[in-house]
Write a protein that holds these residues in place. Sequence first.
Motif, PDB file in Angstrom:
ATOM      1  N   GLY A 540       0.472  -0.979   0.250  1.00 34.44           N
ATOM      2  CA  GLY A 540      -0.364  -0.044   0.087  1.00 34.44           C
ATOM      3  C   GLY A 540       0.610   0.832  -0.308  1.00 34.44           C
ATOM      4  O   GLY A 540       0.696   2.415  -0.020  1.00 34.44           O
ATOM      5  N   GLY A 541       2.072   1.490   0.057  1.00 29.23           N
ATOM      6  CA  GLY A 541       2.807   2.359   0.164  1.00 29.23           C
ATOM      7  C   GLY A 541       4.413   2.482   0.724  1.00 29.23           C
ATOM      8  O   GLY A 541       3.714   1.846   1.794  1.00 29.23           O
ATOM      9  N   PRO A 542       4.692   2.954   1.131  1.00 30.43           N
ATOM     10  CA  PRO A 542       5.826   3.553   2.371  1.00 30.43           C
ATOM     11  C   PRO A 542       5.492   3.840   3.203  1.00 30.43           C
ATOM     12  O   PRO A 542       4.118   4.271   3.564  1.00 30.43           O
ATOM     13  CB  PRO A 542       6.705   4.932   1.187  1.00 30.43           C
ATOM     14  CG  PRO A 542       5.501   5.126   0.898  1.00 30.43           C
ATOM     15  CD  PRO A 542       4.809   4.590   0.151  1.00 30.43           C
ATOM     16  N   VAL A 543       6.427   2.775   4.690  1.00 31.04           N
ATOM     17  CA  VAL A 543       5.367   3.237   6.189  1.00 31.04           C
ATOM     18  C   VAL A 543       6.543   3.724   6.819  1.00 31.04           C
ATOM     19  O   VAL A 543       7.726   2.847   6.664  1.00 31.04           O
ATOM     20  CB  VAL A 543       4.606   2.381   6.265  1.00 31.04           C
ATOM     21  CG1 VAL A 543       4.257   2.317   7.802  1.00 31.04           C
ATOM     22  CG2 VAL A 543       3.582   1.710   5.629  1.00 31.04           C
ATOM     23  N   ALA A 544       6.953   4.612   7.769  1.00 31.31           N
ATOM     24  CA  ALA A 544       7.573   4.768   8.568  1.00 31.31           C
ATOM     25  C   ALA A 544       7.534   4.266   9.817  1.00 31.31           C
ATOM     26  O   ALA A 544       6.427   3.769  11.173  1.00 31.31           O
ATOM     27  CB  ALA A 544       7.668   6.251   9.144  1.00 31.31           C
ATOM     28  N   TYR A 545       8.405   2.962  11.117  1.00 31.44           N
ATOM     29  CA  TYR A 545       8.445   2.191  11.516  1.00 31.44           C
ATOM     30  C   TYR A 545       9.470   2.554  12.929  1.00 31.44           C
ATOM     31  O   TYR A 545      10.361   4.201  12.308  1.00 31.44           O
ATOM     32  CB  TYR A 545       8.937   1.205  11.383  1.00 31.44           C
ATOM     33  CG  TYR A 545       8.227  -0.060  10.290  1.00 31.44           C
ATOM     34  CD1 TYR A 545       6.933  -0.623  10.397  1.00 31.44           C
ATOM     35  CD2 TYR A 545       8.502   0.523   9.059  1.00 31.44           C
ATOM     36  CE1 TYR A 545       6.291  -1.734   9.685  1.00 31.44           C
ATOM     37  CE2 TYR A 545       7.109   0.018   7.833  1.00 31.44           C
ATOM     38  CZ  TYR A 545       6.216  -1.133   8.128  1.00 31.44           C
ATOM     39  OH  TYR A 545       5.733  -1.960   7.533  1.00 31.44           O
ATOM     40  N   ASN A 546       8.943   2.665  14.360  1.00 32.50           N
ATOM     41  CA  ASN A 546       9.715   3.020  15.059  1.00 32.50           C
ATOM     42  C   ASN A 546      10.336   4.712  14.709  1.00 32.50           C
ATOM     43  O   ASN A 546      11.186   4.706  15.003  1.00 32.50           O
ATOM     44  CB  ASN A 546      10.901   2.314  15.574  1.00 32.50           C
ATOM     45  CG  ASN A 546      11.791   2.209  16.579  1.00 32.50           C
ATOM     46  OD1 ASN A 546      11.296   2.368  17.444  1.00 32.50           O
ATOM     47  ND2 ASN A 546      12.857   2.871  16.259  1.00 32.50           N
ATOM     48  N   VAL A 547       9.138   5.326  14.998  1.00 31.39           N
ATOM     49  CA  VAL A 547       9.212   7.181  14.836  1.00 31.39           C
ATOM     50  C   VAL A 547       9.209   7.371  16.494  1.00 31.39           C
ATOM     51  O   VAL A 547       8.997   6.879  17.069  1.00 31.39           O
ATOM     52  CB  VAL A 547       7.823   7.207  14.200  1.00 31.39           C
ATOM     53  CG1 VAL A 547       8.226   8.649  15.008  1.00 31.39           C
ATOM     54  CG2 VAL A 547       7.468   6.966  12.958  1.00 31.39           C
ATOM     55  N   HIS A 548      10.794   7.678  16.466  1.00 32.54           N
ATOM     56  CA  HIS A 548      11.175   8.174  18.031  1.00 32.54           C
ATOM     57  C   HIS A 548      12.085   9.568  17.324  1.00 32.54           C
ATOM     58  O   HIS A 548      11.822  10.304  16.677  1.00 32.54           O
ATOM     59  CB  HIS A 548      12.441   7.355  18.060  1.00 32.54           C
ATOM     60  CG  HIS A 548      13.039   6.886  17.939  1.00 32.54           C
ATOM     61  ND1 HIS A 548      13.512   5.576  16.476  1.00 32.54           N
ATOM     62  CD2 HIS A 548      14.678   7.280  17.348  1.00 32.54           C
ATOM     63  CE1 HIS A 548      14.375   5.746  15.684  1.00 32.54           C
ATOM     64  NE2 HIS A 548      15.094   6.240  16.289  1.00 32.54           N
ATOM     65  N   ARG A 549      12.199  10.501  18.583  1.00 34.90           N
ATOM     66  CA  ARG A 549      12.238  11.577  19.243  1.00 34.90           C
ATOM     67  C   ARG A 549      13.417  11.636  18.634  1.00 34.90           C
ATOM     68  O   ARG A 549      15.014  10.686  19.208  1.00 34.90           O
ATOM     69  CB  ARG A 549      12.681  12.189  20.989  1.00 34.90           C
ATOM     70  CG  ARG A 549      11.132  12.612  20.635  1.00 34.90           C
ATOM     71  CD  ARG A 549       9.884  12.479  20.726  1.00 34.90           C
ATOM     72  NE  ARG A 549       9.007  12.471  19.219  1.00 34.90           N
ATOM     73  CZ  ARG A 549       8.595  12.378  18.364  1.00 34.90           C
ATOM     74  NH1 ARG A 549       7.851  13.507  18.381  1.00 34.90           N
ATOM     75  NH2 ARG A 549       6.862  12.018  18.205  1.00 34.90           N
TER      76      ARG A 549
END
Length: 854
Positions: A540-549
């Motif tokens: 379904g497209g690109p996805v961001a994983y483990n978004v962290h500060r």
Amino acid sequence: MIAQCCTEQLANAGVTRSDTTRHFLNSFCRSYVPPYLLGFIKDMLNKREITVIEDPTHGIKEWKEKFSRLIQDITKREDEGNSLSVLIMASNKFYEVSLFPQTLARFYYIQLEDYYNAEIWAKEAKRRAPWSSFVADTLGQVHKSHLKKMPVYTRPSEILQLAQKAIEAFEDEEKLAKNEHAKGKQGDGNVKVLRALNTRGLFGYLEVCSLLYDHLIRHDELWKQVLTRTVSLDSVLKSTGDRNIVRFKELINSLRDLVEKRFEFFDTFLTYSYSVVKREDPSYMSRKTIECYKKYVGDAEPNDQLQKAFHKLKQKLAVTSPGVLSCLERCTRSDTKDIAVWWREICQHKHSATHALLNYVLANIMLINMKEPPSSADYQSSFREKMPLAPEMQPKFHMLALLLCWPTDGEHELASDLPHLIQNILHSYEQEYKSLFQSRYLRPIFFLGPGQGLNRLVHRRNLEILWTQDALEDAKTNWRNDDIFTDPTVQGKLLRIEGIVQDYRLYATFGDTEIELDANRKDSLWKKGHVFFYLGFTIGGPVAYNVHRAEEPSERLLKTFDNETDSSQWTKLKPEVEIMEEVHTYSLQSESGKYECSESALRWVCKETVSFRYQFSSWERFMRKPVCMDYIPAGPLMDIKVTDGKLEEVRLPHWICTGENAAMSDIFRVLHVDSSGGYLEQVSEMTSSHVKLNKPEFFLRGAMILKKLGLYLKVFADVLIYMQITSGLTLHVYLVPHDPLIQQEVEKKEKSDGFRKIQKTSPVDPVQLESYFYLSTDWDTAQICPEKQQFMLEWSDTNFFEVVIGNGKSDFGNVKLKLEVERRGGKEKDTVWTCTIGTGFRGLPLDSSDWQSE
């Protein structure tokens, strides 16, 4: 409990369960039956209990009973006839409800193997609910079960006749399932619901085809060639002598194509997604669909070279893009090399389609992920020549275009119209798959790693192997929770992408350009600012994983642990303890400030006068819940209720030894249980002894930690000792976590057995969870049972060491105890704790300070 006891008392008095049920139906269901009562009767006669089985090899499994508990009890304690009588009465009394004849049909074919009556009642259930695919499924299951039980001597025409009935039933179910899925609405049509596609009809069709294949080849091996369309049906007419099989010629000729079509559906369905409605897709689904598909593909190769290449790809399950993308899970390096060669041959054919080039490129990416050189160097440029792609092309084409055009490591400017490529895949996915996958989670296929070209693409299977440390283990990674990205070896394979969160949306930044991306966890977008993440690609497209500060490790380490360096900043308060029916309730009141409870180590911060109370609760009833399946308790479970004022901050105690590993905060969670159920929330901060919650709302709360292969947890634990002196000395020695509830349970048990507690210090250093411990004493005559105990967080009333020393003089002097832990490998031991117990005459201790004050 009361109802069960009453039922048993009535049964003992001669009033059977079936009599009670019939009387109940006759007395309370004469005319109008209110919905709440009908719901109760449905549950009583139809609801099947789910049993959770913990398998040390394959993890936790769920087993659904065949019938309701009442029907099973009647069958077991009385007979099958009374179960039938009850179900028939309910089916006739509630003549519009489909559930009762559906259960009756199941009882006939499962319990009695009476397929004639099972078919009658399954059709009756369909008549009552002609729109329901789930009701229609029962008729197909009746015929499938009948086909499975057919004796070996059954004539081929009879086998084909029954198989045709089953296939028609499952085809009808497929149509109804598509209609249900297409509607996707409930009530007045304005409220959309999460409606999963019922795939039982598709799966049942393949199961029937597999059974049909097995039955027919038992009669004659020539059926293999007929069913794979290598030879005509006429080839088996002479050998079988059954001319009636000619009636089924159309069915026989259509089977191979229809089996291939359904297999390709499941291959796409399971490769690109997994269930979010249930814990996971059944493991047998993929295995059985592959088994059936291989039977109908067969071994005979066509003469045409192009068709021969396609046939070989079918045999290796790589004739579609999902099949090629599954090579790391199914194929050897040698097989994958062959697959790339066959797709290249197809690409070179003058009539080759664009999808052949796509699969050729994907096969080469699979080889790279197997650390093998690609079969050719021209695969990447050949696909680029096809770009730009038409927007209406399938998502797999747009996904590959994104993989080829995404900026490489160190590239800050966009070399292509990346936003346009993302819009293309989003639009294509919406047209092709969105309705199909609307109730499912899209599995990542590739991740972006460091490097150049296609060498930087990391297949998800390689990350799963690093995470589980087992290449043979089935891929059951829960990608939804981001936990896999806490593993340093997984992190080392991936490229960290920079981005920004604003207005609860995530943007990848490339110089002055920002590109909006979907985030795997929406709760990671609550705070704006600069972030880092790992980039994955789904269908379904690109996805961001483990978004962290965007926070430097050294700063994070300081923030995590500096609050623990000075415990004097927390004022200790002793709670008031009330005990009612053996339940301890702790009450506390404080002015503005920072406090710690002396009983539980619970900490809180308040800006005004506050009063609250808490109780300890058992983890046991929550550990089998799906939300907790991948976690273990990390601290006591506390039921906290604020009675006056407001708490600004609460710190729940935990017993895990974190050392100075700040990364462990990523695998801590807090279980939150309220009236709507339970869920795990991320901690805002972790220290060496507590997890922090800001402005909490209180219900049941407790710290948990991810359990994962290769992570060896150490736990701060207590040693509890209980003594009894009669004709000899008996000691009970427990090693338990810092959980007050467990220790209260131990205390209650030991007191009831006449033992008294001896107060001794506990191990200073943390102990290894799930390690084996040995207890020894300096008395040669001492008997210690068992020889060793495994340290677990779960407590049972047998999980202790018993030390028995016989001595007729009742004067034992001093008894020295030593607790040792078995090193990994089991050859050596390390001492973790020692103590000396002073004993006196007639069962009294020499040192009264040893006794627990009461």
